[in-house]
Design an enzyme around this catalytic site. Sequence first.
Site, short mmCIF file in Angstrom:
data_model
loop_
_atom_site.label_atom_id
_atom_site.label_comp_id
_atom_site.label_asym_id
_atom_site.label_seq_id
_atom_site.Cartn_x
_atom_site.Cartn_y
_atom_site.Cartn_z
N GLY A 41 48.86 46.45 37.17
CA GLY A 41 49.67 47.63 37.46
C GLY A 41 51.14 47.41 37.16
O GLY A 41 51.56 46.32 36.76
N ASP A 73 43.82 26.27 39.15
CA ASP A 73 43.33 24.89 39.14
C ASP A 73 41.82 24.90 39.39
O ASP A 73 41.09 25.40 38.57
CB ASP A 73 44.09 24.02 40.15
CG ASP A 73 45.57 23.85 39.75
OD1 ASP A 73 45.90 24.09 38.57
OD2 ASP A 73 46.39 23.51 40.61
N LEU A 105 40.71 44.33 34.83
CA LEU A 105 40.74 45.52 33.99
C LEU A 105 42.16 45.78 33.51
O LEU A 105 42.39 46.04 32.32
CB LEU A 105 40.21 46.73 34.78
CG LEU A 105 40.27 48.10 34.11
CD1 LEU A 105 39.46 48.14 32.83
CD2 LEU A 105 39.79 49.19 35.08
N ALA A 126 41.35 37.30 34.92
CA ALA A 126 40.68 38.37 34.16
C ALA A 126 40.62 39.60 35.05
O ALA A 126 40.19 39.52 36.21
CB ALA A 126 39.28 37.94 33.75
N LYS A 140 36.49 40.69 36.88
CA LYS A 140 37.63 40.35 37.76
C LYS A 140 37.41 38.93 38.29
O LYS A 140 36.58 38.70 39.17
CB LYS A 140 37.75 41.33 38.93
CG LYS A 140 38.09 42.76 38.48
CD LYS A 140 36.84 43.60 38.39
CE LYS A 140 37.08 44.89 37.65
NZ LYS A 140 37.62 45.94 38.43
N HIS A 162 35.74 44.63 32.21
CA HIS A 162 35.73 44.99 33.63
C HIS A 162 35.63 43.78 34.56
O HIS A 162 35.60 43.93 35.78
CB HIS A 162 34.55 45.95 33.88
CG HIS A 162 34.67 46.77 35.11
ND1 HIS A 162 33.80 46.67 36.18
CD2 HIS A 162 35.58 47.73 35.47
CE1 HIS A 162 34.15 47.52 37.13
NE2 HIS A 162 35.22 48.18 36.73
#
EC number: 2.7.8.5
Length: 513
Positions: A82, A180, A79, A77, A175, A173
């Site tokens: 790139g 696993d 934002l 997860a 992160k 937002h």
Amino acid sequence: RSSWLLLAPLLTPPVPVITAPPCSLCPEGAHRFQWIRNLVPEFGISSSHVKVLSSPAEFYELLKVQIKAAKQRVVMASLYLGTGLLEQELVDCLEETLEKSLQAKSSPDLRVSILLDYTRGSRGRKNSRTMLIPLLQRFPEKVRVSLFHTPNLRGLLRLLIPERFNETIGLQHIKVYLFDDNVILSGANLSDLYFTNRQDRYVLLQDSPEIADFFTELVDAIGDVSLQLQRDDTVQMMEGMVHPYQGDKVAYCEIANRRVMEVINSARTRQELLHAKTFHSSHPGSSLLSHQGSQASGGLQPEPDTWIYPLIQMKPFGIQIDEMVTETLLTEAERDARIYLTTGYFNLTQAYMDLILGTRAEYRILLASPEVNGFFGAKGVAGAIPAAYVYIEQQFYSEVCYLQQQERVQLQEYSRAGWTFHAKGLWLYLAGSDLPCLTLIGSPNFGYRSVHRDLEAQVAIVTENKALQQQLHQEQEQLYLCSGVVSTSTFEQPSRYVKLWVKLVTPLIKNFF
């Protein structure tokens, strides 16, 4: 783009302010922060499973190693992803691992789930979506890409606000990067800057299946209420799901709240049962119970000396656990306790500012100098954002001086040539202690956006282990070493000059960045 566009987000309806209910620290138990488990699941682990990373390069190399070693699941997860060569290398690692899982009998069930923000992930012609479509096309049964779209960006507002500016309304937002049973918590996104010269924080929780399960379920829950990326670069909602910006907003937010709270509450119940079994296992006749959680690892687990609490903040869905816990930590911090708080974007909520200025603990607040702000040198209106942060910082510092709190509340600016600063979180040192016993690490910046607009997650790590406390202390010291103390003369430097229009506009737009 002219500066009036920054005012467009003001068309969105204001979010009601809800104060957290009072909550006092529990004086009993293994540690004084056990009250947090009244709100979220408590995961007890051995400190030997926790590793604190210090550099972007270390973070990037770990991501690649973990992807290549994954057998059952990769859940990421962020934002956005790139579009450069380093990001392509990550995608190539995913492709290679998925390819191997198709060939190998040992890991045929590998699944990849990626959650990104819709507006940020769709920015530009080459974007996060175009980077991931080849994986969807090659492994349609094994890869899921979910794009969260805030329910607050809809109707006329959605039509009026241009690309980039639409990201001010609300974002995904969080992160979290898990492979696993290994989980990386960070504030870093999946972008080349965060792999090279954008300083952040990173903690690896190794061999932690319960924590990995929790974050897998959390990402799945948000994914279920998000747009699903298709192989032809279109998006669609799961069948039967209310649409985030075309459907009924209240109904959508209620469903999202229910899905996320189910994850939190079911994990909390599971952990309470596990805690009860572990407690009773010390009595004769119940020794079998103590082995249940450890058989998968091939033996008895060491006694936990470290506790992990996931703190979720999703105000659009009426979930404000992180806000409640953070406010309580700031409220209850005792005299002579020290709190080191850092944010890449210094724009504290009024509630957090009031607590810092009105409580007894010592504060050392680390923030970005204008030169290491991520917006420094940006084109157009965005280029004025560092100046807006300087203005906010100056106002807060003036308040500290007015209250004669300069000794107790100290601001420090991170400065490092060729780098930008994105680290966020806090370290809590109890009175009389030279080492921290608690840290918060994850995505929130302690600002209005984090509390009211975006989807955020961090963890509170509480530890009694001196070696882990030392790791956290060294992490804090390393960041603060690159800083200088803010004084009145700081704002007299020519580089700190703030234009009049920025001063006038900042109060109107400070809730959007």
